[in-house]
Design an enzyme around this catalytic site. Structure first.
Site, PDB file in Angstrom:
ATOM      1  CE  LYS A 130      42.148  43.461  33.054  1.00  0.00           C
ATOM      2  NZ  LYS A 130      42.915  44.800  33.378  1.00  0.00           N
TER       3      LYS A 130
HETATM    4  N1  PMP Z   1      40.163  50.126  34.066  1.00  0.00           N
HETATM    5  C1  PMP Z   1      41.302  49.610  33.456  1.00  0.00           C
HETATM    6  C2  PMP Z   1      41.632  50.058  32.173  1.00  0.00           C
HETATM    7  C3  PMP Z   1      41.810  48.449  34.057  1.00  0.00           C
HETATM    8  O1  PMP Z   1      42.919  47.974  33.391  1.00  0.00           O
HETATM    9  C4  PMP Z   1      41.454  48.113  35.531  1.00  0.00           C
HETATM   10  C5  PMP Z   1      42.291  47.013  36.066  1.00  0.00           C
HETATM   11  N2  PMP Z   1      41.750  45.585  35.894  1.00  0.00           N
HETATM   12  C6  PMP Z   1      40.332  48.531  36.114  1.00  0.00           C
HETATM   13  C7  PMP Z   1      39.750  49.842  35.305  1.00  0.00           C
HETATM   14  C8  PMP Z   1      39.901  48.332  37.557  1.00  0.00           C
HETATM   15  O2  PMP Z   1      39.345  47.017  37.499  1.00  0.00           O
HETATM   16  P1  PMP Z   1      39.274  46.057  38.234  1.00  0.00           P
HETATM   17  O3  PMP Z   1      38.722  46.672  39.759  1.00  0.00           O
HETATM   18  O4  PMP Z   1      38.340  44.883  37.995  1.00  0.00           O
HETATM   19  O5  PMP Z   1      40.687  45.657  38.634  1.00  0.00           O
END
Ligand code: PMP
Length: 304
Positions: free
Chosen positions: A156
Site C-alpha cells: 500500500k
Molecule cells: N485495493 C486498494 C487499492 C485499497 O486501497 C484497499 C483498501 N486498503 C483495498 C483494495 C482493500 O483492502 P483491505 O480489504 O485490506 O482494506
C-alpha cells in the site's frame, strides 16, 4: 469522552502535537506505505474489536519490506503499539486507524536505501465510507491501474494512490460514486480503494493477484467465509464484458466494507437491486466484525 491521540516519533501524544516538517522526504516523493484498519464497537457487549490486526500488521511490514523502507520492528511490537494507542484513546464507537511507515528524514533524492523511516498512527471515528445500503453507480476509469512492476500493488505505497485519486475524482466529477480500474492487459483489476467481486451463474469470482490488485484483507476474509458457507469462489482474470453482464457486483475493503454496485458505465447490474449472494455476504461480514459470530471471534482483537 475519547481522546484524540496519535503515535508519533515513538510516543503516544495528543494528535495536534503530531506535526511533520515540510522537508520530510515522504512528502516530496510519496515514499511511504500505509494501512487502514477498522475497529467496531458493539454496544451490547460494550467492547471495541479491531478486525484482523494480525493480518494488517503483517501486510504493513511486508509493504515496507517490498519497498525497502528502513524500519526495524517486529509484527508483535507493531501490534502492541496499535493496541496501546487504541486503548489509551478510549473510543466507544466505530473507528478507523491509519498506521504508516514513511521516510522521515529531511532529505532530497527519491530512494529507499539510506533514508531514515518511522512509524506513525492516527485514528478517526468512522462509519460508512461509501453507502452500503444503496447501490453504487460506477464507471470504468479511463486511467489504467498502475502495473505491479511499476509500483508493487501488493504494497500500500503512498505514491501509488495518485493513481487512485485520479480515478476517484474522474468518477465523482462525472456524478458517480466510484471507479473501476482495468489493469495494463485490459482485465478488471479493482476499485480506487477496494477489491471487486462479481457473481456469475451463482459463483463468486474475483480478479487474482496477477491483475495488479492490493491483496485486500477484507477480500481474503470474504473468500474464506464464503467458501465455508458453500459458495464456489474463483480467483482469475475477469473481462470487462463479464462485469457488464454479471448477476451481481460488489466491492470489499476496510473503508468500503461490503458495498454493492447497481450500475457500471450506464449498464444496470442485475435488476438494479442488491443481489441475493451479496446480501448474504454483507450481512455475515457485519455480524463477524461486530463479534456476533463465535466461529470468527479469533479474527478480532478485543480492546476493553
Ligand atoms: N485495493 C486498494 C487499492 C485499497 O486501497 C484497499 C483498501 N486498503 C483495498 C483494495 C482493500 O483492502 P483491505 O480489504 O485490506 O482494506
Amino acid at each position: 469522552m475519547a481522546k484524540n491521540l496519535s503515535y508519533f516519533q515513538g510516543k503516544i501524544i495528543p494528535s495536534e502535537k503530531a506535526m511533520l516538517n515540510i522537508q520530510t522526504h515522504a512528502l516530496q516523493y510519496g515514499t511511504m506505505v500505509f494501512g487502514g484498519i477498522r475497529a467496531y464497537y458493539n454496544s451490547t457487549k460494550k467492547n471495541l474489536y479491531i478486525f484482523r490486526l494480525d493480518e494488517h500488521a503483517k501486510r504493513l511490514l511486508n509493504s515496507a519490506k517490498m519497498l525497502q523502507l528502513q524500519i526495524k520492528m517486529t509484527e508483535k511490537e507493531l501490534k502492541q503499539i496499535i493496541f496501546d494507542l487504541v486503548l489509551a484513546s478510549g473510543y466507544k464507537e466505530n473507528i478507523y486507524l491509519r498506521p504508516f511507515i514513511y521516510t522521515s528524514a529531511l532529505q532530497l533524492s527519491p530512494r529507499f536505501h539510506d533514508v531514515k523511516a518511522d512509524l506513525a498512527i492516527y485514528i478517526l471515528p468512522l462509519n460508512d465510507y461509501l453507502d452500503t445500503k444503496k447501490g453504487l453507480r460506477t464507471m470504468i476509469s479511463t486511467w489504467r491501474r498502475i502495473d505491479d512492476n511499476s509500483i508493487p500493488t501488493m504494497s500500500k505505497a503512498g505514491g501509488g494512490y495518485v493513481n487512485s485519486a485520479l480515478a476517484k475524482s474522474e468518477a465523482v466529477q462525472n456524478g458517480l460514486d466510484e471507479a473501476i480500474f482495468l489493469d495494463s492487459k485490459g482485465y478488471v483489476s479493482e476499485g480506487s480503494a477496494e477489491n471487486i467481486f462479481i457473481v456469475r451463474d451463482g459463483k463468486i469470482i474475483t480478479p487474482s493477484l496477477s491483475s495488479s490488485i492490493l491483496e485486500g484483507i477484507t477480500r481474503k476474509s470474504l473468500i474464506e467465509f464464503a467458501k465455508k458457507d458453500g459458495f464456489e469462489v474463483i480467483e482469475r482474470e475477469v473481462t470487462r464484458g463479464e462485469l457488464y453482464t454479471a448477476e451481481e457486483v460488489f466491492f470489499s475493503g476496510t473503508g468500503v466494507q461490503v458495498a454493492w454496485v447497481s450500475e457500471i458505465d450506464k449498464r444496470m447490474i442485475g435488476n438494479g437491486k442488491i443481489g441475493e449472494v451479496t446480501k448474504k455476504i454483507q450481512d455475515k461480514f457485519f455480524k463477524i466484525v461486530h463479534n456476533e459470530f463465535d466461529e470468527y471471534s479469533h479474527w478480532l482483537t478485543k480492546i476493553y
